[in-house]
Enzyme design. Structure first.
Site, PDB file in Angstrom:
ATOM      1  N   SER A 133       2.453   4.163  -2.948  1.00  0.00           N
ATOM      2  CA  SER A 133       1.806   5.117  -3.845  1.00  0.00           C
ATOM      3  C   SER A 133       0.813   4.421  -4.795  1.00  0.00           C
ATOM      4  O   SER A 133      -0.352   4.827  -4.921  1.00  0.00           O
ATOM      5  CB  SER A 133       2.926   5.814  -4.638  1.00  0.00           C
ATOM      6  OG  SER A 133       2.429   6.526  -5.704  1.00  0.00           O
TER       7      SER A 133
ATOM      8  N   SER B 281       2.295   1.324   6.147  1.00  0.00           N
ATOM      9  CA  SER B 281       1.231   1.121   5.145  1.00  0.00           C
ATOM     10  C   SER B 281      -0.074   0.683   5.811  1.00  0.00           C
ATOM     11  O   SER B 281      -1.161   1.076   5.388  1.00  0.00           O
ATOM     12  CB  SER B 281       1.644   0.056   4.133  1.00  0.00           C
ATOM     13  OG  SER B 281       2.741   0.496   3.401  1.00  0.00           O
TER      14      SER B 281
ATOM     15  N   GLY C 156       2.560  -1.744  10.284  1.00  0.00           N
ATOM     16  CA  GLY C 156       3.590  -0.915   9.643  1.00  0.00           C
ATOM     17  C   GLY C 156       2.976   0.400   9.167  1.00  0.00           C
ATOM     18  O   GLY C 156       1.788   0.675   9.381  1.00  0.00           O
TER      19      GLY C 156
ATOM     20  N   GLY D 268      -3.468   4.394  -4.784  1.00  0.00           N
ATOM     21  CA  GLY D 268      -4.235   4.892  -5.938  1.00  0.00           C
ATOM     22  C   GLY D 268      -5.065   3.802  -6.590  1.00  0.00           C
ATOM     23  O   GLY D 268      -6.280   3.950  -6.795  1.00  0.00           O
ATOM     24  N   GLN D 269      -4.415   2.687  -6.893  1.00  0.00           N
ATOM     25  CA  GLN D 269      -5.125   1.608  -7.588  1.00  0.00           C
ATOM     26  C   GLN D 269      -6.190   0.988  -6.695  1.00  0.00           C
ATOM     27  O   GLN D 269      -7.288   0.654  -7.136  1.00  0.00           O
ATOM     28  CB  GLN D 269      -4.130   0.541  -8.061  1.00  0.00           C
ATOM     29  CG  GLN D 269      -3.116   1.067  -9.068  1.00  0.00           C
ATOM     30  CD  GLN D 269      -2.232  -0.019  -9.665  1.00  0.00           C
ATOM     31  OE1 GLN D 269      -2.602  -1.183  -9.723  1.00  0.00           O
ATOM     32  NE2 GLN D 269      -1.049   0.355 -10.119  1.00  0.00           N
TER      33      GLN D 269
ATOM     34  N   GLY E  74      -0.406   1.258  -4.544  1.00  0.00           N
ATOM     35  CA  GLY E  74      -1.421   0.520  -3.789  1.00  0.00           C
ATOM     36  C   GLY E  74      -2.570   1.427  -3.386  1.00  0.00           C
ATOM     37  O   GLY E  74      -3.751   1.085  -3.551  1.00  0.00           O
TER      38      GLY E  74
ATOM     39  N   HIS F 154       5.088  -3.149 -12.822  1.00  0.00           N
ATOM     40  CA  HIS F 154       6.444  -2.896 -13.314  1.00  0.00           C
ATOM     41  C   HIS F 154       7.002  -4.233 -13.789  1.00  0.00           C
ATOM     42  O   HIS F 154       6.714  -5.277 -13.179  1.00  0.00           O
ATOM     43  CB  HIS F 154       7.285  -2.357 -12.151  1.00  0.00           C
ATOM     44  CG  HIS F 154       8.476  -1.538 -12.568  1.00  0.00           C
ATOM     45  ND1 HIS F 154       8.776  -1.229 -13.874  1.00  0.00           N
ATOM     46  CD2 HIS F 154       9.448  -0.947 -11.823  1.00  0.00           C
ATOM     47  CE1 HIS F 154       9.864  -0.489 -13.900  1.00  0.00           C
ATOM     48  NE2 HIS F 154      10.292  -0.307 -12.674  1.00  0.00           N
TER      49      HIS F 154
ATOM     50  N   TYR G 165       0.849  -1.196   0.000  1.00  0.00           N
ATOM     51  CA  TYR G 165       0.000   0.000   0.000  1.00  0.00           C
ATOM     52  C   TYR G 165       0.881   1.241   0.000  1.00  0.00           C
ATOM     53  O   TYR G 165       0.796   2.090   0.868  1.00  0.00           O
ATOM     54  CB  TYR G 165      -0.934  -0.037   1.217  1.00  0.00           C
ATOM     55  CG  TYR G 165      -2.179   0.814   1.040  1.00  0.00           C
ATOM     56  CD1 TYR G 165      -3.202   0.411   0.190  1.00  0.00           C
ATOM     57  CD2 TYR G 165      -2.320   2.027   1.714  1.00  0.00           C
ATOM     58  CE1 TYR G 165      -4.335   1.186   0.022  1.00  0.00           C
ATOM     59  CE2 TYR G 165      -3.459   2.802   1.558  1.00  0.00           C
ATOM     60  CZ  TYR G 165      -4.455   2.377   0.714  1.00  0.00           C
ATOM     61  OH  TYR G 165      -5.589   3.139   0.534  1.00  0.00           O
TER      62      TYR G 165
ATOM     63  N   ALA H 221      12.005  -3.910  -4.390  1.00  0.00           N
ATOM     64  CA  ALA H 221      12.949  -4.657  -3.553  1.00  0.00           C
ATOM     65  C   ALA H 221      12.200  -5.660  -2.673  1.00  0.00           C
ATOM     66  O   ALA H 221      12.645  -6.807  -2.497  1.00  0.00           O
ATOM     67  CB  ALA H 221      13.746  -3.686  -2.685  1.00  0.00           C
TER      68      ALA H 221
END
Ligand SMILES: NC(=O)c1ccc[n+]([C@@H]2O[C@H](COP(=O)([O-])OP(=O)(O)OC[C@H]3O[C@@H](n4cnc5c(N)ncnc54)[C@H](OP(=O)(O)O)[C@@H]3O)[C@@H](O)[C@H]2O)c1
Length: 403
Positions: free
Chosen positions: A93, A119, A117, A97-98, A95, A177, A91, A154
């Protein structure tokens, strides 16, 4: 440099020409062939100002397919995904928006992130409810039929040994990506052979994905298929692209997407622009110009006045919209900059292709302190004189003082 008024006549012809269909596109995919008449298309929650269909466009002589959302009215989208659970893993950027766009589009979507955490906290703030539609990564991956791997690149490497257990037959593995799949020698992300593997990569930040959706517009994204087991992978990728808030989609491959994306963000999108701005600003300052003058002639006029003109109508339009003095100089110096930059871009592309860029990104991104470490470097940019001046200049913008 001053910008004068300029007539727009004739400048839209290239755009119009590009939009002409080369020929009627062959529609082999089942749902794409059942085109909904425009008049019958149900209204989206935030209706787009203009909708267009899938077509083959002439991009300066190269025909390319573009998929547009008119083929996917909301009702059809909801019906298409009625048996699916979108498990949004991560979650950040994208996560954010989409995920919110999917939720607003009425999809069955759940979020999976590290418990408690940063997010997790942000997801709760956005209305995701622990135990209902907010889970740990593992729980969400178990429940989802479409696993949207939106962890940092990562983290996708670090978590794959655990995550792959949940990528079971019949599920769809989705990325934004090509990184993890294409650089598999570094990431070890090798999907099982019995799942569809697709990509939809918005060409912008997840914040923009969200903002444009809320405005009833839609970001442009690229779509690609790495593995098509169901025979429907491309269709699913396109439908997902629309469901997450894209306005239109270009078809590409995982490899082309990741090469161009890594290259672009290191170049003109981010790295190159910071480097150019900084070099120009520093030379002005070294020659006795005040900070405000150096900033205005380097950044403020570019961002507030000239780049929006390029965005709207192209570089030639912007040149023509400026004084003849400015035009002469820009025409003369553009080739100089091209010559100086070309070797840097060649080196950069090579560094992307041979995996050096991804090695560095993985090395940094897998540090336990990755957030703090990145913050240190971006804080150093914020602390550069140029951007400290920018802070003051931005506060002077008339529309700012009215906010
Ligand atoms: N941002 C963009 O503009 C953009 C545009 C197009 C495509 N993409 C692609 O979209 C994907 C997601 O990128 P992003 O920018 O949205 O996210 P990001 O900021 O790169 O990643 C953030 C997410 O990864 C999680 N994460 C990090 N390390 C983890 C670990 N070891 N275990 C579990 N979770 C971990 C974070 O959770 P915590 O908060 O718990 O750390 C957070 O939810 C990437 O593939 C990226 O290349 C990004």
């Amino acid at each position: 440099m001053s910008v004068c008024n300029f007539t727009r006549s004739g400048l839209r012809s290239a755009t119009r020409a590009a939009r002409m269909e080369l020929k009627a596109p062959a529609r082999s995919m089942s749902l794409l062939s059942q085109r909904t008449p425009r008049s019958a298309a149900p209204q989206r929650r935030a209706a787009p100002a203009a909708v267009r269909s899938m077509q083959t466009l002439d991009f300066a002589g190269s025909p390319e397919k573009v998929y547009e959302r008119v083929d996917w009215p909301l009702e059809k989208l909801q019906d298409y995904f009625k048996n699916d659970t979108f498990a949004l893993l991560g979650y950040g950027s994208q996560g954010h928006g989409q995920g919110l766009n999917l939720r607003d589009n009425g999809m069955n979507v759940i979020v999976g992130v590290r418990k408690d955490g940063e997010s997790w906290r942000q997801a709760v703030g956005d209305g995701w409810v622990p135990g209902k539609n907010l889970f740990t990564v593992e729980e969400a991956a178990t429940k989802g039929t479409i696993l949207m791997n939106l962890l940092s690149d990562a983290a996708q490497t670090a978590t794959w040994p655990e995550l792959k257990k949940y990528v079971t037959k019949g599920k769809t593995l989705y990325f934004s990506h090509g990184f993890s799949i294409v650089y598999k020698d570094q990431t070890n992300v090798i999907p099982p052979s019995d799942v569809d593997v697709i990509l939809c990569a918005p060409k912008g930040s997840g914040r923009t994905v969200r903002t444009l959706f809320k405005e009833g517009r839609g970001i442009n994204s690229s779509v690609a298929v790495f593995q098509d087991v169901s025979g429907q992978a491309l269709e699913r990728a396109i439908a997902m692209g629309i469901a997450i808030g894209s306005g239109y989609l270009y078809e590409t491959t995982f490899q082309k997407e990741v090469y161009s994306d890594l290259y672009g963000e290191r170049g003109c999108l981010m790295g190159g622009i910071q480097g150019m701005f900084k070099a120009q600003y520093d030379v002005l300052r070294a020659n006795g110009h005040s900070p405000s003058e150096a900033f205005n002639e380097t950044c403020e006029e570019a961002l507030e006045s000239l780049y929006p003109l390029v965005a709207q109508n192209g570089m030639d339009y912007m040149y023509k919209a400026c004084s003849t003095t400015a035009r002469r100089g820009a025409l003369d110096w553009a080739p100089e900059f091209e010559k100086a930059c070309r070797p840097v871009f060649e080196r950069l592309y090579k560094s992307v292709k041979d995996g050096e860029e991804t090695r560095r990104a993985l090395g940094f991104g897998n540090r336990p302190t990755y957030r703090e470490d990145y913050d240190k470097e971006t804080d150093a940019i914020a602390d550069q004189e140029m951007w400290r001046v920018g802070h003051v200049v931005r506060s002077l913008r008339p529309h700012r003082s009215q906010e």
